[in-house]
Design an enzyme around this catalytic site. Structure first.
Site, mmCIF file in Angstrom:
data_model
loop_
_atom_site.group_PDB
_atom_site.id
_atom_site.type_symbol
_atom_site.label_atom_id
_atom_site.label_comp_id
_atom_site.label_asym_id
_atom_site.label_seq_id
_atom_site.Cartn_x
_atom_site.Cartn_y
_atom_site.Cartn_z
ATOM 1 N N HIS A 88 0.943 -1.125 -0.264
ATOM 2 C CA HIS A 88 -0.131 -0.012 0.155
ATOM 3 C C HIS A 88 0.836 1.317 0.033
ATOM 4 O O HIS A 88 0.336 2.238 -0.273
ATOM 5 C CB HIS A 88 -1.139 0.154 1.043
ATOM 6 C CG HIS A 88 -0.569 0.344 2.446
ATOM 7 N ND1 HIS A 88 -0.294 -0.410 3.537
ATOM 8 C CD2 HIS A 88 -0.354 1.621 3.128
ATOM 9 C CE1 HIS A 88 0.100 0.097 4.527
ATOM 10 N NE2 HIS A 88 0.068 1.232 4.450
ATOM 11 N N ASP A 133 0.257 -7.349 1.644
ATOM 12 C CA ASP A 133 0.660 -6.069 1.575
ATOM 13 C C ASP A 133 2.279 -6.080 1.498
ATOM 14 O O ASP A 133 2.790 -5.749 2.467
ATOM 15 C CB ASP A 133 0.178 -5.474 2.799
ATOM 16 C CG ASP A 133 0.259 -4.065 2.656
ATOM 17 O OD1 ASP A 133 0.568 -3.364 1.701
ATOM 18 O OD2 ASP A 133 0.129 -3.365 3.540
ATOM 19 N N GLY A 227 4.933 0.742 14.066
ATOM 20 C CA GLY A 227 5.732 1.922 13.244
ATOM 21 C C GLY A 227 5.095 2.324 11.916
ATOM 22 O O GLY A 227 4.046 2.105 11.775
ATOM 23 N N SER A 229 4.097 2.483 8.039
ATOM 24 C CA SER A 229 3.708 1.269 7.156
ATOM 25 C C SER A 229 5.050 0.788 6.558
ATOM 26 O O SER A 229 5.805 1.754 6.129
ATOM 27 C CB SER A 229 2.612 1.836 6.145
ATOM 28 O OG SER A 229 1.512 1.812 6.614
ATOM 29 N N GLY A 230 4.973 -0.557 6.124
ATOM 30 C CA GLY A 230 6.152 -0.832 5.271
ATOM 31 C C GLY A 230 7.494 -1.060 5.996
ATOM 32 O O GLY A 230 8.415 -1.892 5.624
#
Ligand SMILES: *[C@@H]1O[C@H](CO)[C@@H](O)[C@H](O)[C@H]1NC(C)=O
Ligand SMILES: *[C@@H]1O[C@H](CO)[C@@H](O)[C@H](O)[C@H]1NC(C)=O
Length: 275
Positions: A88, A133, A227, A229-230
């Site tokens: 995302h 994701d 934390g 995203s990613g």
């Protein structure tokens, strides 16, 4: 700022009360929640570490900042030229719109700012339930490792992690103080949550899938946010267990953070990056 799919609105009140608590990613499916129906809000990208503490990049040298004109997401080095992040974070973007800053504790300065050659977004990423994701990013040129830049350890495909195991999530989140311009890397410790329990907690939002793993405190309120995203969630051995993905609220009781489960795509990572 940093990213995660977020619910805004009512949670903002809770956020203020919980002092320092972030607006956490909101799964897109919650666009259909009562709150979103009422306010017709789109989720937005945000997310920050809550209840954690500052760390140096040398404590998490795999951590990178994914940027457009500004920091949007976290990510992890898995080799000298490949990074894993959340799908995302790359959704709808071209490689030439993204940069990676690495080798620094501050996401807006120092270290190196590098271009990306290629985005490999998971072909089964589903934006509506945030399934799969994952994205891989290939740097334009391989980097040299040093104490501020290192690859994270990846799990084996069948590696299992125990409920309650301590994990560490890191990322850059803006504090809610606009006067604080220097964003320093932060980390928070969160225990892994039983899959079935997590699935039940999220049942009214469609539950969690096999490509997800949960971590956080059921009582919420403290140290319970993940934390950006990613970004990475590693266990005590430094193995990348999850990629920050989504959740309902931040540090909210009964809603642990949901992460993309790295073992689920171990083969896929190998296939596309050789790592
Ligand atoms: C970060 O590194 C500096 C310099 O080595 C050190 O003084 C400081 O205590 C470190 N901070 C943390 C949070 O580890
Ligand atoms: C994506 O997820 C939604 C919600 O679970 C589902 O209805 C839809 O079929 C999925 N799309 C694909 C392409 O799998």
């Amino acid at each position: 700022m940093s990213t995660k799919l977020v619910i805004v609105i009512l949670l903002q009140a809770a956020v203020a009360v919980l002092a320092g608590v972030c607006l956490i990613p909101e799964p897109v499916k919650r666009q259909r929640s009562l709150v979103n129906e009422l306010f017709r809000r789109q989720p937005r990208l945000d997310g920050r570490i809550v209840g954690g503490h500052r760390i140096n990049i040398t404590d998490a040298p795999h951590q990178i900042s994914l940027q457009t004109s500004d920091h949007i997401c976290g990510g992890s080095l898995i080799s000298k030229e490949w990074i894993i992040t959340a799908a995302h974070c790359t959704f709808g973007k071209q490689a030439n719109q993204l940069r990676v800053r690495l080798g620094t504790s501050e996401c807006s300065r120092n270290g190196q700012l590098l271009n990306i050659k290629k985005i490999v977004q998971h072909e089964k990423f589903n934006y509506s339930n945030i399934n799969n994701d994952f994205s891989l990013l290939q740097l334009q040129e391989p980097i040299e490792f040093d104490e501020t830049k290192q690859a994270v350890k990846l799990p084996t495909q069948d590696q299992e992690f125990k409920d309650g195991d301590a994990c560490y999530v890191s990322g850059w989140g803006s504090t809610q103080n606009p006067l604080e311009s220097r964003d320093w890397l932060r980390q928070v410790k969160v225990p892994l949550v039983n899959q079935e329990d997590c699935n039940k907690k999220y049942s009214r939002y469609g539950g969690v899938t096999d490509s997800m793993i949960c971590a956080g405190y059921m009582q919420g309120g403290k140290d319970a946010c993940q934390g950006d995203s990613g970004g990475p969630m590693v266990n005590g051995d430094g193995v990348l267990v999850g990629v920050v993905s989504w959740g309902f609220g931040c540090a909210m009781p009964n809603f642990p953070g949901v992460y993309s489960r790295v073992t689920h795509v171990r083969e896929w990572i190998k296939e596309h990056s050789g790592v």
